[in-house]
Design an enzyme around this catalytic site. Structure first.
Site, PDB file in Angstrom:
ATOM      1  CG  ASP A  27      -0.311  -0.128   2.525  1.00 27.81           C
ATOM      2  OD1 ASP A  27      -0.071   0.915   3.178  1.00 27.81           O
ATOM      3  OD2 ASP A  27      -0.024  -1.265   2.951  1.00 27.81           O
ATOM      4  CD  GLU A 119      -3.970   4.739  11.000  1.00 26.26           C
ATOM      5  OE1 GLU A 119      -2.888   5.154  11.457  1.00 26.26           O
ATOM      6  OE2 GLU A 119      -4.065   4.097   9.926  1.00 26.26           O
TER       7      GLU A 119
END
Length: 224
Positions: A27, A119
């Site tokens: 990613d 997150e």
């Protein structure tokens, strides 16, 4: 639940990689600067190459990643399966954040479902975060007609998301684990390292693995 994996060191990638799973990916965002995509595509060590890439698209209400358009086009031109993700800010409207993503990301057949990176609480209560994240996910699914993927750290997911979001595909981050991420549900993607070396990319990059076989992977992709 997912099967346990076993890791083997790959010198070229400079990390341990799950040996008994076959679909690997990375990613990226603007932090990787300009990428030499042909080198990424060509990199292979034994049976491991880059099969998919999650690319940062947007963040919050209006931000778009500076490298997104270039990365998005180049991944497809190289024939690498691509996925776009949004970095979620829990203090902001989930629906408005979804509109930012929708405005900037067109998905085509063969792409991965859209992903959302959650997150942090940013000081709001878990209930507020969950409400706005749910609004985001509902709007994204309404627009793209596919179930979005949730990305989070194993500890954050278990602490603040859990059963209310277990119906969504999970891309879980948990490093330095020998057999599997410690999350109390099935996972689809595992970000198992943040220290991989990939040709054509400056510095270290996150490395991921898909938890199923090639049939399950194809089943996940955007359809015609």
């Amino acid at each position: 639940m997912n099967k346990s994996v076993y890791f083997v060191y790959y010198k070229g990638f400079n990390i341990d990689i799950p040996e008994n799973l076959s679909i690997h990916g990375i990613d990226i965002s603007n932090h990787q600067n300009s990428i030499k995509w042909a080198m990424v595509k060509a990199m292979q060590e034994k049976n491991v190459s880059i099969n998919f890439i999650f690319i940062k698209a947007t963040e919050g209400l209006s931000s778009i990643d500076l490298q997104f358009k270039k990365n998005w086009q180049e991944a497809r031109s190289q024939g690498i399966v691509r996925g776009a993700y949004h970095f979620f800010i829990a203090t902001k409207s989930g629906k408005a954040q979804a509109e930012n993503f929708i405005k900037n990301v067109t998905l085509l057949p063969g792409d991965l479902p859209p992903a959302v990176d959650i997150e942090q609480l940013y000081g709001v209560s878990p209930k507020v975060m969950q409400r706005e994240l749910n609004a985001y996910l509902v709007r994204i699914e309404e627009h793209y007609k596919v179930r979005p993927i949730i990305y989070s750290y194993a500890s954050f997911y278990d602490s603040y998301l859990g059963k209310d979001f277990d119906s969504y595909p999970l891309w879980v981050a948990h490093y330095l684990e020998e057999k599997k991420p410690k999350v109390h549900r099935h996972w689809d993607f595992w970000q198992h390292s943040e220290n991989a070396h990939v040709y054509g990319i400056q510095g270290n990059v996150d490395f991921n693995v898909f938890g199923g076989d090639s049939i399950a992977f194809r089943r996940l992709l955007i359809k015609e």
